[in-house]
Design a protein around this motif. Sequence first.
Motif, mmCIF file in Angstrom:
data_model
loop_
_atom_site.group_PDB
_atom_site.id
_atom_site.type_symbol
_atom_site.label_atom_id
_atom_site.label_comp_id
_atom_site.label_asym_id
_atom_site.label_seq_id
_atom_site.Cartn_x
_atom_site.Cartn_y
_atom_site.Cartn_z
ATOM 1 N N PRO A 228 0.919 -1.411 -0.093
ATOM 2 C CA PRO A 228 0.127 -0.045 -0.033
ATOM 3 C C PRO A 228 0.770 1.288 -0.020
ATOM 4 C CG PRO A 228 0.212 -0.810 2.149
ATOM 5 C CD PRO A 228 0.998 -1.764 1.372
ATOM 6 N N SER A 229 2.039 1.162 -0.522
ATOM 7 C CA SER A 229 3.075 2.482 -0.277
ATOM 8 C C SER A 229 2.163 3.395 -1.328
ATOM 9 C CB SER A 229 4.411 2.167 -1.130
ATOM 10 O OG SER A 229 4.271 1.837 -2.277
ATOM 11 N N THR A 230 2.400 4.775 -1.233
ATOM 12 C CA THR A 230 2.112 6.022 -1.929
ATOM 13 C C THR A 230 2.503 5.748 -3.476
ATOM 14 O OG1 THR A 230 2.313 7.367 0.277
ATOM 15 C CG2 THR A 230 2.086 8.330 -2.140
ATOM 16 N N ASN A 231 3.857 5.412 -3.556
ATOM 17 C CA ASN A 231 4.099 5.287 -4.887
ATOM 18 C C ASN A 231 3.308 4.468 -5.643
ATOM 19 O OD1 ASN A 231 6.245 6.981 -4.823
ATOM 20 N ND2 ASN A 231 7.542 5.621 -3.980
ATOM 21 N N SER A 232 2.735 3.231 -5.108
ATOM 22 C CA SER A 232 1.904 2.424 -5.982
ATOM 23 C C SER A 232 0.858 3.079 -6.768
ATOM 24 C CB SER A 232 1.513 1.359 -5.206
ATOM 25 O OG SER A 232 0.344 1.920 -4.155
ATOM 26 N N THR A 233 0.070 4.018 -6.181
ATOM 27 C CA THR A 233 -0.849 4.611 -6.559
ATOM 28 C C THR A 233 -0.553 5.409 -7.824
ATOM 29 O OG1 THR A 233 -2.011 5.208 -4.667
ATOM 30 C CG2 THR A 233 -2.774 6.322 -6.134
ATOM 31 N N TYR A 234 0.362 5.944 -7.925
ATOM 32 C CA TYR A 234 0.861 6.774 -9.244
ATOM 33 C C TYR A 234 1.325 5.665 -10.491
ATOM 34 C CZ TYR A 234 1.633 10.793 -5.879
ATOM 35 O OH TYR A 234 1.364 11.724 -4.998
ATOM 36 N N LEU A 235 1.978 4.457 -9.925
ATOM 37 C CA LEU A 235 2.280 3.742 -10.774
ATOM 38 C C LEU A 235 1.345 2.932 -11.283
ATOM 39 C CD1 LEU A 235 5.290 1.801 -8.926
ATOM 40 C CD2 LEU A 235 5.467 3.353 -11.117
ATOM 41 N N ILE A 236 0.052 2.565 -10.646
ATOM 42 C CA ILE A 236 -1.065 1.965 -11.094
ATOM 43 C C ILE A 236 -1.791 3.073 -11.926
ATOM 44 C CG2 ILE A 236 -3.527 1.146 -10.413
ATOM 45 C CD1 ILE A 236 -2.126 0.069 -8.037
ATOM 46 N N ILE A 237 -2.161 4.142 -11.897
ATOM 47 C CA ILE A 237 -2.602 5.181 -12.604
ATOM 48 C C ILE A 237 -1.906 5.223 -13.916
ATOM 49 C CG2 ILE A 237 -3.251 7.589 -12.681
ATOM 50 C CD1 ILE A 237 -3.666 7.639 -9.880
ATOM 51 N N THR A 238 -0.591 5.200 -14.028
ATOM 52 C CA THR A 238 0.200 5.535 -15.132
ATOM 53 C C THR A 238 -0.250 4.315 -15.988
ATOM 54 O OG1 THR A 238 1.912 6.870 -13.897
ATOM 55 C CG2 THR A 238 2.380 5.678 -16.029
ATOM 56 N N GLY A 239 0.061 3.060 -15.222
ATOM 57 C CA GLY A 239 -0.312 1.841 -16.061
ATOM 58 C C GLY A 239 -1.584 1.605 -16.603
ATOM 59 N N ILE A 240 -2.582 2.443 -15.967
ATOM 60 C CA ILE A 240 -4.092 2.237 -16.469
ATOM 61 C C ILE A 240 -4.228 3.096 -17.734
ATOM 62 C CG2 ILE A 240 -6.444 2.808 -16.100
ATOM 63 C CD1 ILE A 240 -5.937 1.849 -13.229
ATOM 64 N N LEU A 241 -3.473 4.414 -17.465
ATOM 65 C CA LEU A 241 -3.644 5.334 -18.634
ATOM 66 C C LEU A 241 -2.874 4.807 -20.003
ATOM 67 C CD1 LEU A 241 -2.861 8.663 -16.898
ATOM 68 C CD2 LEU A 241 -4.947 7.735 -18.067
ATOM 69 N N LEU A 242 -1.828 4.299 -19.677
ATOM 70 C CA LEU A 242 -1.008 3.735 -20.910
ATOM 71 C C LEU A 242 -1.623 2.363 -21.460
ATOM 72 C CD1 LEU A 242 2.554 3.343 -19.491
ATOM 73 C CD2 LEU A 242 1.637 4.820 -21.246
ATOM 74 N N SER A 243 -2.644 1.599 -20.497
ATOM 75 C CA SER A 243 -3.589 0.487 -21.074
ATOM 76 C C SER A 243 -4.710 1.117 -21.899
ATOM 77 C CB SER A 243 -4.083 -0.349 -19.860
ATOM 78 O OG SER A 243 -2.906 -0.758 -19.146
ATOM 79 N N ILE A 244 -5.069 2.277 -21.468
ATOM 80 C CA ILE A 244 -6.362 2.885 -22.443
ATOM 81 C C ILE A 244 -5.734 3.241 -23.738
ATOM 82 C CG2 ILE A 244 -7.861 4.851 -22.375
ATOM 83 C CD1 ILE A 244 -8.016 4.612 -19.338
ATOM 84 N N PHE A 245 -4.623 3.932 -23.733
ATOM 85 C CA PHE A 245 -3.841 4.200 -25.078
ATOM 86 C C PHE A 245 -3.650 3.186 -25.696
ATOM 87 C CE2 PHE A 245 -2.196 8.264 -22.599
ATOM 88 C CZ PHE A 245 -3.198 9.105 -22.912
ATOM 89 N N LEU A 246 -3.315 2.077 -25.150
ATOM 90 C CA LEU A 246 -3.115 0.868 -25.944
ATOM 91 C C LEU A 246 -4.244 0.229 -26.606
ATOM 92 C CD1 LEU A 246 -1.222 -1.661 -26.768
ATOM 93 C CD2 LEU A 246 -2.046 -2.814 -24.403
#
Length: 471
Positions: A228-246
């Motif tokens: 549950p680290s803070t960095n995980s939120t940013y990474l997950i959001i970035t990953g979701i955005l890249l997945s949408i673009f994909l």
Amino acid sequence: MTDRRQFISGAGFTSFATGTGIFAIYFMISSMTLAIPVITVLYNFQPYVSGFIIQAHLIGTVIFLLPAAKLGDLIGHEKILCIGGFFFALSSFLCAVFPSDLGGTGLIFFRFTQGIGDGMIMASSLVLLSRRWSPEKRGESFGLFLFSGYMGYIAGLLGGGVLIDLFSWRAPFLFTVPMTIITGICGYILSKSGTGTTSGDKQKFDLKGIALFAPGIVMLTAGLSLIPSTNSTYLIITGILLSIFLVIHEKRSKYPLFKISLFRNNKIFSLAILSDILYYSGIGAISYLLSTYLEAGRGLGSFDAALVILPISIIQGVMSPVTGKLSDKIDPKYISSAGVSLIFIILLLYSHIDQDTSILVISVAAAITGAGFAMFSAPNKNAIMSSVKQEDHGNASGIANTFEQTGNLVSIGIAAAIMTGITGESTSGSYTPDLLLKSTDLIFLILAFICLVNIAIILIRGKIKQESGFT
């Protein structure tokens, strides 16, 4: 066709080729759980380094599952199995001989490349089994495939521990080298047996799709692993955005990395994949939670804890060929839903365990859990691969394997977030029994709810009406 060529191109040889690969992969997974504590103490690694040694393999696998499936469509899945076997063997050898004065960097890198070999073996195996076995025996082939995997997992827990005690942590890596060399040789022989790529059409590799998929899946994988680290939120959001673009890119691409149309035009496939990710989201943390409960809550050693939950793997391995074969005769959704229902009931039981619960009860519940796993896994793989045309087997295999790994990460992420939130600790050794039980009880209830939703998804997806002959 000569008898020799008939044998090589037949179902038995294909099962042997893919079986040696998954045996080695699962052997490596389980033996690493015993090797990591030894490596950590021996080289005084920080916990995050040890974590990366585990995660590097998973990241390599997840990144390369879809590309390996696509490459298989272009050059032949037999060749991908061949390359994957040799790549895994070479990476295992390099893991075993890397100089200790380089720290964890070298081991992490070669674990990553080992994961790439894993992805190639797994992506090609489902396709080859789907094609080399007749449609009416496809479920049986997946059951035998999973049997090989779970026998490898058991061998890793028992034999891997012996190898580490007698020799060193490097021994399990060396053990997998000859096995995956055999996989590579068999893949080469299969490639010469007369079957080619999925389609005769000239296609191109979707490099733009890879450029979006690879960092996107890494971000999601890393983010889910760091919950549950803070960095995980940013990474997950970035990953979701890249997945949408994909997804947007894949809709427009002439030669997509994966076909969006498989989801849009095929209800059974879409819901079977959804069931897959819900299933692994619901069960991925079970072994981790039981191990933590037994070690931190009951004071068992890691090897003793592994023995208590070993029935999960034994029963799943033994039952998988049976449930796979049964799914060739009965629509897979009935067997899969029964399996998830069984897991749902056991998860409710797990949510009520305490420090006084008999170890025998835990072990029996683990055996029933393994039965539930067996009733879902092979039949659902049968449903996925039988719901698409032969030319889409590569896509279906890559998508299914990728979502399975993602589901496992979601499950572990849920467990880590709740456990840290309730206990306020990040290492299992510092959990207090009361807080530990409070967190595991809640996690098991959440996982049970996920399974309950999955039961409904499985039952509404309809029956397979494809080449397998379901009506």
